[in-house]
Motif scaffolding. Structure first.
Motif, PDB file in Angstrom:
ATOM      1  N   THR A 233      48.905  46.895  43.038  1.00 45.50           N
ATOM      2  CA  THR A 233      48.883  45.440  43.174  1.00 45.50           C
ATOM      3  C   THR A 233      47.426  45.053  43.367  1.00 45.50           C
ATOM      4  O   THR A 233      46.709  45.698  44.134  1.00 45.50           O
ATOM      5  N   ALA A 234      46.967  44.022  42.658  1.00 45.35           N
ATOM      6  CA  ALA A 234      45.558  43.646  42.710  1.00 45.35           C
ATOM      7  C   ALA A 234      45.413  42.137  42.630  1.00 45.35           C
ATOM      8  O   ALA A 234      46.337  41.435  42.196  1.00 45.35           O
ATOM      9  N   VAL A 235      44.247  41.647  43.029  1.00 49.60           N
ATOM     10  CA  VAL A 235      43.945  40.223  42.930  1.00 49.60           C
ATOM     11  C   VAL A 235      42.856  40.038  41.888  1.00 49.60           C
ATOM     12  O   VAL A 235      41.862  40.776  41.861  1.00 49.60           O
ATOM     13  N   VAL A 236      43.037  39.079  41.009  1.00 48.22           N
ATOM     14  CA  VAL A 236      42.094  38.828  39.915  1.00 48.22           C
ATOM     15  C   VAL A 236      40.817  38.207  40.469  1.00 48.22           C
ATOM     16  O   VAL A 236      40.855  37.222  41.210  1.00 48.22           O
ATOM     17  N   ILE A 237      39.663  38.786  40.083  1.00 50.20           N
ATOM     18  CA  ILE A 237      38.367  38.288  40.555  1.00 50.20           C
ATOM     19  C   ILE A 237      37.464  37.811  39.420  1.00 50.20           C
ATOM     20  O   ILE A 237      36.407  37.223  39.664  1.00 50.20           O
ATOM     21  N   GLY A 238      37.867  38.057  38.175  1.00 50.94           N
ATOM     22  CA  GLY A 238      37.059  37.619  37.037  1.00 50.94           C
ATOM     23  C   GLY A 238      37.916  37.504  35.795  1.00 50.94           C
ATOM     24  O   GLY A 238      38.775  38.362  35.541  1.00 50.94           O
TER      25      GLY A 238
END
Length: 246
Positions: A233-238
């Motif tokens: 699970t990850a959070v979009v940064i770009g």
């Protein structure tokens, strides 16, 4: 397409910030949470950061496409032959006061060949370009995201925005640059970006070093790479052109 140095510096700083700070601080900075973005936040982030689409450049105008169809080595040789023929078959006989020796047939044939060759190339390239665009429009790449109004929904890759919480599993393509929040046995292929033949294991840890190459931060996922095994699970940064891939 050249990359703006200011954009590149900003992207590097964003990646280093996300790689060296806690997930709590990152989520606060991106105005998001584990439950995802609200509809209002999605609109604001899309207006602020843009769409998740790589812009390669503007489509060539009709004038440029016609010029490209007619300007090539083959037509250049034919034009040279036509110029030589004009001098030998038309200009020189006229200068020698021998109008009966004027013979424009060769020039006409060569120019006709140039016209036919250029026209065929223009038509073929136009048809192939239109066919490629139609095929691309039929292909839809999706990813799984969590949003406040719709948990674990499949959305088109272009609709991903900064702050989205994405879920990845084996076989998925990374839809945007992202900071890992949770990971389990996660191995990523970054061969298209770094040339590494072996998969790289990624972790949900926080780095202390701020002087590493951005590809050495193994808590960062990069757009265009692929999940070989595991889940995350990850959070979009770009997104879009503001990614390493872009």
């Amino acid at each position: 397409m050249t990359t703006n140095p200011k954009t590149l510096k900003k992207m590097n700083e964003q990646i280093i910030f996300c790689a060296t700070n806690s997930t709590k601080l990152i989520l606060q900075a991106l105005n998001t949470s584990f439950t995802g973005l609200s509809e209002q936040a999605i609109k604001e982030h899309r207006n602020l950061y843009g769409n998740n689409k790589i812009v390669h450049g503007k489509k060539l105008s009709l004038t440029k496409r016609i010029a490209n169809a007619f300007i090539n080595p083959f037509t250049a040789i034919l034009f040279c032959l036509a110029i030589v023929s004009i001098f030998t078959d038309i200009i020189i006989p006229i200068m020698q006061n021998s109008p009966d020796d004027v013979n424009p047939v060769t020039v006409i044939i060569i120019l006709t060949m140039v016209f036919i060759s250029g026209s065929l190339r223009f038509v073929q390239e136009s048809r192939s370009g239109n066919a490629a665009e139609k095929l691309l429009s039929l292909i839809t790449t999706t990813c799984t995201v969590t949003r406040q109004y719709r948990p674990k929904a499949e959305i088109p890759l272009e609709d991903v925005v900064i702050g989205d919480i994405i879920h990845l599993s084996a076989g998925d393509m990374i839809p945007a640059d992202a900071r890992i929040l949770e990971a389990k046995d996660l191995f990523i292929s970054q061969a298209s970006l770094t040339g590494e033949s072996e998969p790289v294991e990624k972790f949900a840890k926080t780095y202390q070093e701020k002087n590493l190459s951005i590809t050495n931060y193994n808590n960062i996922l990069f757009m265009g790479s692929n999940v070989i095994s595991g889940s995350a699970t990850a959070v979009v940064i770009g997104v879009g052109n503001n990614t390493l891939f872009g």
